[in-house]
Design an enzyme around this catalytic site. Sequence first.
Site, PDB file in Angstrom:
ATOM      1  N   HIS A 177      22.983  25.819  16.958  1.00 27.09           N
ATOM      2  CA  HIS A 177      22.215  25.922  18.091  1.00 27.09           C
ATOM      3  C   HIS A 177      20.891  26.219  17.818  1.00 27.09           C
ATOM      4  CE1 HIS A 177      26.413  27.177  19.689  1.00 27.09           C
ATOM      5  NE2 HIS A 177      26.100  25.779  19.909  1.00 27.09           N
ATOM      6  N   GLU A 180      18.483  29.836  17.770  1.00 26.33           N
ATOM      7  CA  GLU A 180      19.069  31.035  16.906  1.00 26.33           C
ATOM      8  C   GLU A 180      18.264  31.065  15.755  1.00 26.33           C
ATOM      9  OE1 GLU A 180      23.225  30.246  16.790  1.00 26.33           O
ATOM     10  OE2 GLU A 180      23.495  30.370  19.077  1.00 26.33           O
ATOM     11  N   ARG A 240      19.239  25.067  23.310  1.00 27.58           N
ATOM     12  CA  ARG A 240      20.336  25.502  22.414  1.00 27.58           C
ATOM     13  C   ARG A 240      21.026  24.124  21.721  1.00 27.58           C
ATOM     14  NH1 ARG A 240      25.337  28.833  22.943  1.00 27.58           N
ATOM     15  NH2 ARG A 240      27.156  27.424  22.873  1.00 27.58           N
ATOM     16  N   ASN A 257      28.340  22.398  18.657  1.00 29.18           N
ATOM     17  CA  ASN A 257      29.644  23.254  18.306  1.00 29.18           C
ATOM     18  C   ASN A 257      30.576  23.066  19.371  1.00 29.18           C
ATOM     19  OD1 ASN A 257      30.704  24.774  16.124  1.00 29.18           O
ATOM     20  ND2 ASN A 257      30.351  26.493  17.543  1.00 29.18           N
ATOM     21  N   ARG A 258      30.317  22.119  20.254  1.00 29.21           N
ATOM     22  CA  ARG A 258      31.597  21.820  21.103  1.00 29.21           C
ATOM     23  C   ARG A 258      32.102  20.514  20.950  1.00 29.21           C
ATOM     24  NH1 ARG A 258      30.984  26.381  20.966  1.00 29.21           N
ATOM     25  NH2 ARG A 258      31.019  27.948  22.658  1.00 29.21           N
ATOM     26  N   HIS A 309      25.220  31.705  13.145  1.00 30.23           N
ATOM     27  CA  HIS A 309      24.892  31.589  14.246  1.00 30.23           C
ATOM     28  C   HIS A 309      24.098  32.944  14.503  1.00 30.23           C
ATOM     29  CE1 HIS A 309      27.361  28.312  15.870  1.00 30.23           C
ATOM     30  NE2 HIS A 309      27.704  28.573  14.909  1.00 30.23           N
ATOM     31  N   TYR A 311      23.398  35.628  18.505  1.00 29.69           N
ATOM     32  CA  TYR A 311      23.448  36.942  18.263  1.00 29.69           C
ATOM     33  C   TYR A 311      24.942  37.427  18.450  1.00 29.69           C
ATOM     34  CZ  TYR A 311      22.131  37.877  23.060  1.00 29.69           C
ATOM     35  OH  TYR A 311      22.297  38.112  24.314  1.00 29.69           O
ATOM     36  N   GLU A 383      28.326  35.639  13.887  1.00 23.25           N
ATOM     37  CA  GLU A 383      27.111  35.788  14.778  1.00 23.25           C
ATOM     38  C   GLU A 383      26.224  36.884  14.235  1.00 23.25           C
ATOM     39  OE1 GLU A 383      26.388  34.406  17.551  1.00 23.25           O
ATOM     40  OE2 GLU A 383      28.202  33.173  18.019  1.00 23.25           O
TER      41      GLU A 383
END
Length: 422
Positions: A177, A180, A240, A257-258, A309, A311, A383
């Site tokens: 992403h 991040e 993102r 990430n999907r 990742h 947060y 995260e």
Amino acid sequence: MRLCIAVFVLLVAVHCEELFNGDQVLRIHAESKDHIQVLKELEKDSGLDFWTHGFSTERPVDVRVPHASLYAVKDFLKENNISFSVMINNVQELLDRERAEMVSNTEMERNTKSFNFAAYHDLDTIYSFMDTLVASHSNLISKVKIGSTYENRPMYVLKFSTGGENKPAIWIDAGIHAREWVSHASAVWIADRIATDFKENRALARNVLSKMDIYLMIVANPDGYVFSHLTVRPFHRLWRKSRSVTSNPNCPGVDLNRNFDAEFSGPGASDDPCAEDYRGPSAHSEIEVTNIADFILSHGNFKSFMTLHAYSQLLMYPYGYTGSNAPDQPDLHDVATQANKALNSWHGTIYKVGSIFHTIEQASGASVDWAYQHGIKYCFAFELRDTGEYGFLLPADQIVSTARETWFALRYIMQYVSDHPY
């Protein structure tokens, strides 16, 4: 409610060409199923920038609200008896500080001809750092190109190896992403730390690398990361997704990430190209995902898969797509718990441990689930800092502390995997 949401859409559309002066990040707390339903419709129809996802009475969501929409959104929440607090009072102030620090750091690095690990860097600088690291540790590190992105940028992985054919291996990636940034910066520090520990003959690095190779991908979404550094419009910083063309010409990009072939198109991912968690038209439709998956499968001997990742300060394991326990859940939970203790030992930073589904949100098409379903037992998603005070705009002076505590957790997991072959 539909009328109110339509007003939000108009205000956000007008505001998106402006700076983020006065924009706030609200932390919204759902206290009932009715609240959750209201928030789901707000996310779907308002065009607001949700920084965290997954609606539950057990955890809040963070939303960036344009200044022009603040009164309308706050009134809407009050009318629906949904409580909220202000986490970031003015997003533009954080963006201005971050940009000023980067400009100052670039000048400092140019004058000193050194690399500052306590700073954020663009893609070219990160790739140059990788070349320097490889040149300085040629007996240990090589740079592997695993393919190119949609916009034809190279995708590189650093391979740490003491030799041998098809040794068991550990995968670590960061930055899938784009916004991040602390994940990329932490991965840069970690790459240097692995090299330094090995060079200085520290026991753990020597022990793990005598048995296993480590593959570290510092930038898993190069196109998105480059876009997040563009300064024409501040909005780019909070990008993102990838940068591929979608069915909606006004909404490029897929949430990588999907997009993995792990219960693809299930709950926890959107079919709307304008959504932040847009899954794409089909599993592995995105070249970046295909490159990563093909490389891991062609290697065939990865024993651990870890992804960084930000947060929220979470350490998670499969599954994301379902609330059912993974077959190895007891072992994964024990390893994550001990890794969390190692992380906590440095600064006392508190992380929450659990499955992705139960800890943060339901997510289909996630890389960790894909890796686990392909026989990689020790799969974990981090995260990193923080818990919302700065969100995606974590000050650069927290990079090294974040990276170091993350390294303590990664180091524990790598040692455990090395000591427990399967």
